[in-house]
Design a protein around this motif. Structure first.
Motif, short mmCIF file in Angstrom:
data_model
loop_
_atom_site.label_atom_id
_atom_site.label_comp_id
_atom_site.label_asym_id
_atom_site.label_seq_id
_atom_site.Cartn_x
_atom_site.Cartn_y
_atom_site.Cartn_z
N ASP A 254 0.87 -1.19 0.00
CA ASP A 254 0.00 0.00 0.00
C ASP A 254 0.90 1.22 0.00
O ASP A 254 0.93 2.01 0.96
N THR A 255 1.69 1.35 -1.04
CA THR A 255 2.70 2.42 -1.12
C THR A 255 2.62 3.11 -2.48
O THR A 255 1.96 2.63 -3.40
N ALA A 256 3.34 4.23 -2.59
CA ALA A 256 3.48 4.87 -3.90
C ALA A 256 4.34 3.97 -4.78
O ALA A 256 5.16 3.20 -4.26
N PRO A 257 4.19 4.05 -6.11
CA PRO A 257 4.95 3.16 -6.99
C PRO A 257 6.47 3.31 -6.82
O PRO A 257 7.19 2.30 -6.80
N GLY A 258 6.96 4.54 -6.67
CA GLY A 258 8.41 4.74 -6.51
C GLY A 258 8.92 4.02 -5.26
O GLY A 258 9.98 3.39 -5.29
N ALA A 259 8.15 4.12 -4.18
CA ALA A 259 8.54 3.45 -2.93
C ALA A 259 8.50 1.94 -3.12
O ALA A 259 9.36 1.21 -2.62
N ALA A 260 7.50 1.46 -3.88
CA ALA A 260 7.41 0.01 -4.13
C ALA A 260 8.65 -0.47 -4.89
O ALA A 260 9.23 -1.51 -4.55
N ALA A 261 9.07 0.32 -5.87
CA ALA A 261 10.26 -0.07 -6.64
C ALA A 261 11.48 -0.12 -5.73
O ALA A 261 12.32 -1.02 -5.84
N GLY A 410 3.56 16.07 -1.09
CA GLY A 410 2.26 16.66 -0.71
C GLY A 410 1.10 16.27 -1.60
O GLY A 410 -0.01 16.78 -1.46
N ASP A 411 1.35 15.33 -2.53
CA ASP A 411 0.30 14.87 -3.46
C ASP A 411 -0.65 13.93 -2.71
O ASP A 411 -0.41 12.73 -2.61
N ILE A 412 -1.75 14.48 -2.22
CA ILE A 412 -2.63 13.71 -1.32
C ILE A 412 -3.48 12.68 -2.05
O ILE A 412 -4.17 11.89 -1.41
N VAL A 413 -3.44 12.69 -3.39
CA VAL A 413 -4.21 11.68 -4.11
C VAL A 413 -3.29 10.61 -4.76
O VAL A 413 -3.74 9.80 -5.56
N THR A 414 -2.01 10.63 -4.38
CA THR A 414 -1.05 9.61 -4.81
C THR A 414 -1.08 9.38 -6.33
O THR A 414 -1.31 8.27 -6.81
N GLY A 415 -0.86 10.47 -7.05
CA GLY A 415 -0.74 10.34 -8.50
C GLY A 415 -1.51 11.42 -9.24
O GLY A 415 -2.66 11.70 -8.91
N ALA A 416 -0.84 12.01 -10.22
CA ALA A 416 -1.51 13.03 -11.03
C ALA A 416 -2.63 12.40 -11.85
O ALA A 416 -2.46 11.30 -12.38
N ILE A 423 -6.55 6.29 -16.97
CA ILE A 423 -6.91 5.04 -17.65
C ILE A 423 -5.95 3.91 -17.25
O ILE A 423 -6.40 2.82 -16.90
N PHE A 424 -4.67 4.21 -17.30
CA PHE A 424 -3.67 3.17 -16.97
C PHE A 424 -2.84 3.64 -15.79
O PHE A 424 -1.97 4.49 -15.96
N ARG A 425 -3.12 3.15 -14.61
CA ARG A 425 -2.28 3.49 -13.48
C ARG A 425 -1.95 2.21 -12.75
O ARG A 425 -2.82 1.33 -12.67
N GLY A 439 3.99 -13.01 -6.56
CA GLY A 439 3.36 -12.94 -5.24
C GLY A 439 3.29 -11.54 -4.63
O GLY A 439 2.76 -11.38 -3.54
N VAL A 440 3.85 -10.54 -5.32
CA VAL A 440 3.86 -9.17 -4.76
C VAL A 440 2.95 -8.27 -5.60
O VAL A 440 3.07 -8.22 -6.83
N PHE A 441 2.07 -7.55 -4.93
CA PHE A 441 1.07 -6.73 -5.62
C PHE A 441 1.06 -5.32 -5.03
O PHE A 441 1.22 -5.14 -3.83
N LEU A 442 0.83 -4.34 -5.92
CA LEU A 442 0.66 -2.95 -5.47
C LEU A 442 -0.83 -2.74 -5.22
O LEU A 442 -1.66 -3.15 -6.05
N CYS A 443 -1.19 -2.10 -4.09
CA CYS A 443 -2.62 -1.99 -3.79
C CYS A 443 -3.03 -0.59 -3.35
O CYS A 443 -4.11 -0.40 -2.82
N SER A 444 -2.16 0.41 -3.54
CA SER A 444 -2.46 1.76 -3.04
C SER A 444 -3.34 2.52 -4.02
O SER A 444 -3.70 2.02 -5.09
N ALA A 445 -3.62 3.78 -3.67
CA ALA A 445 -4.42 4.65 -4.53
C ALA A 445 -3.74 4.94 -5.87
O ALA A 445 -4.36 5.53 -6.75
N ALA A 446 -2.48 4.51 -6.01
CA ALA A 446 -1.81 4.64 -7.31
C ALA A 446 -2.32 3.60 -8.30
O ALA A 446 -1.95 3.63 -9.47
N THR A 447 -3.15 2.67 -7.83
CA THR A 447 -3.73 1.65 -8.71
C THR A 447 -5.24 1.92 -8.85
O THR A 447 -5.80 2.69 -8.08
N PRO A 448 -5.90 1.28 -9.83
CA PRO A 448 -7.33 1.54 -10.03
C PRO A 448 -8.16 1.13 -8.83
O PRO A 448 -7.84 0.11 -8.20
N PRO A 449 -9.21 1.84 -8.46
CA PRO A 449 -9.76 2.98 -9.21
C PRO A 449 -9.22 4.33 -8.77
O PRO A 449 -9.84 5.35 -9.07
#
Ligand SMILES: Cc1cc2nc3c(=O)[nH]c(=O)nc-3n(C[C@H](O)[C@H](O)[C@H](O)COP(=O)(O)OP(=O)(O)OC[C@H]3O[C@@H](n4cnc5c(N)ncnc54)[C@H](O)[C@@H]3O)c2cc1C
Length: 490
Positions: A254-261, A410-416, A423-425, A439-449
């Motif tokens: 449940d992280t930003a994509p950069g942090a996940a990387a 300060g991007d409170i919506v985790t992604g422009a 469409i593709f996040r 086995g590893v999945f991203l699940c934060s607001a950086a993913t849909p919806p």
């Protein structure tokens, strides 16, 4: 037993944990902060006893969706309450516009634009359940409701400034621009209407509810439900490398994509790591929580009953403010969102002192102080406001980023909310939750919806993880069948 670890306890992390636990996975949630909840935290930050939401305040898409229908958070103490008016937009001279639950009541307040408003939002409201089913999941799917989706697309696809031309009065145009500005993106770009149409229609279908007892009640109910399913949460644990997690079968980030990387390091295919690092963050917020004696004296009376008030002036002012922020400039008159949650949940006040939560849209990484501009904007539409302020608590952009690593700069919506990322996040992929590491999945607001304290990114990501391990059937079986199985095992 399948072992799962969830990194981050925002609503999406907790929703993912609950979903996994309900399918029989043994789940541990690791949270960097001292309290769970991510963007669903509340606190007495101004005056003892006066309760403020520190992040999310209003939850139009949380009350009726696939996750809320599958899991009974009410049984774990969560209650929703609606303000008398859902949102309002004051203009100079005591004028303004307001959105009520009823489309007809709203339209009746919009003069010459009433019929047009009803023509746009009436049919969308009638079909909103089908529409929401389509947009509250990854965009790449075969639509089950193509006609309803088509109608949504008619208004969601064009730039918000084009949709604004449907209205001829200042009031209706400003009302539309205010809700469209929740996109946190220039209103002249393609798809910039999508979030405004969704939130505007949700105001009629569900209202813009607050959680009774503060948004922290959402986290508390989710933690309680998770615990009842055998899961647990450890706070004060900052995860920086996948190797620190042992060898669980499933990891949800449940992280930003950069942090996940960063966490995945060399294990992640370089192509996907590059896409995560390229993920674009948007403008930021600057927050001021106010304790206000007798509430805000809005000149436009319906705003005194509104949960949310959009403060900027006319539609042109909203458009200019959002454009300025995107270009890295703090406008003299920024777009300010004012939350008056206590109108729905009076126990958040102490006597006649009420919590009012405001934030301005500011450029990414904003280093200045927007407190005075926020006060000036409110004072402009509510003369006498300044004198009623009893206490303030500022959370500057840097504080927001420091409190929660997901709010990059300060991007409170985790992604422009660019058209591409709507469409593709977080990247162009058939499965947007897959990180490229087994086995590893991203699940934060950086993913849909996308952003919002509804937990749906966590729900979809966890379902994706369960499908991969052949466990999805366990989750989707009726609760009675699972209980009967459990008895047989005993
Ligand atoms: C001021 C503000 C106002 C908002 N208003 C609304 C609103 O009215 N309605 C609405 O629906 N949404 C609103 N939002 C947005 C909403 O809060 C978020 O979209 C939502 O919380 C996202 O949930 P999430 O689970 O993806 O991430 P978050 O809620 O951000 O949670 C992520 C969690 O993960 C933790 N974490 C991150 N990295 C690590 C790590 N490496 N190790 C351990 N833990 C980690 C963080 O500490 C955090 O607790 C608002 C947000 C803010 C800040």
């Amino acid at each position: 037993m399948t072992q799962g670890v969830v990194v981050g306890s925002g609503p999406n992390g907790l929703a993912a944990a609950i979903t996994l636990a309900a399918a029989g996975v043994s789940v541990t949630v690791l949270e960097a902060a001292q309290t769970p909840g991510g963007g669903t935290r509340s606190g007495e930050v101004t005056v003892p006893g006066v309760l403020h939401d520190e992040c999310s305040g209003f939850h139009p898409l949380a009350t009726d969706n696939p996750f809320s229908r599958r899991f009974d958070l009410a049984a774990h103490g969560l209650r929703w309450a609606l303000p008398p008016v859902q949102y309002a937009h004051p203009l100079d001279g005591g004028r303004g516009a307001a959105v009520h639950r009823s489309v007809a009541t709203t339209a009746a307040g919009l003069g010459a634009d009433g019929d047009r408003y009803a023509q746009v939002f009436g049919p969308l409201t009638d079909r909103f359940d089908a529409i929401a089913t389509e947009f509250l999941q990854p965009m790449l799917h075969l639509p089950r409701h193509p006609v309803a989706l088509g109608r949504f697309g008619l208004f969601a696809a064009p730039p918000a400034t084009w949709v604004g031309r449907l209205f001829s009065t200042d009031e209706a145009a400003a009302l539309w621009a205010g809700v469209a500005a929740h996109a946190f993106h220039p209103l002249s770009t393609p798809l910039s209407s999508a979030i405004g149409v969704a939130l505007g229609t949700a105001a009629h279908r569900f209202g813009w509810p607050v959680a009774v007892g503060g948004s922290q009640a959402i986290a508390a109910a989710m933690v309680s439900l998770l615990t009842s399913l055998g899961g647990r949460v450890e706070t004060g644990v900052q995860v920086s490398a996948i190797d620190d997690l042992g060898s669980p079968d499933i990891v949800m980030l449940d992280t930003a994509p950069g942090a996940a990387a960063g966490i995945l390091g060399d294990r992640q295919p370089a192509r996907i790591a590059r896409a995560y690092h390229r993920y674009r963050h948007g403008p930021a917020a600057f927050q001021v929580a106010f304790a206000v004696r007798d509430g805000v004296p809005w000149s436009y009376a319906p705003a005194r009953d509104a949960g949310t008030v959009h403060v900027a002036g006319d539609a042109a002012a909203v458009v200019a403010a959002e454009r300025g922020v995107w270009r890295g400039r703090l406008p003299d008159e920024p777009f300010v969102l004012v939350g008056q949650q206590y109108l729905a949940d009076p126990d958040r006040s102490v006597g006649d002192i009420h919590p009012v939560d405001a934030y301005a849209h500011v450029p990414t990484g904003f280093r200045g102080n927007a407190r005075d501009q926020i006060i000036a904007q409110i004072e402009r539409f509510a003369p006498g406001f300044r004198k009623r302020i009893v206490a303030t608590h500022v959370r500057a952009t840097a504080d927001i980023a420091a409190d929660n690593a997901n709010y990059v700069a300060g991007d409170i919506v985790t992604g422009a909310n660019t058209a591409g990322q709507l469409i593709f996040r977080p990247r162009v992929a058939a499965n947007p939750y897959a990180t490229g590491v087994d086995g590893v999945f991203l699940c934060s607001a950086a993913t849909p919806p996308g952003a919002g304290a509804h937990g749906l990114a966590g729900w979809h990501a966890a379902r994706s993880a369960l499908r991969r391990r052949g466990l999805l059937d366990t989750l989707d079986r009726p609760a009675g069948a699972v209980a009967a199985d459990a008895k047989r095992v005993r």
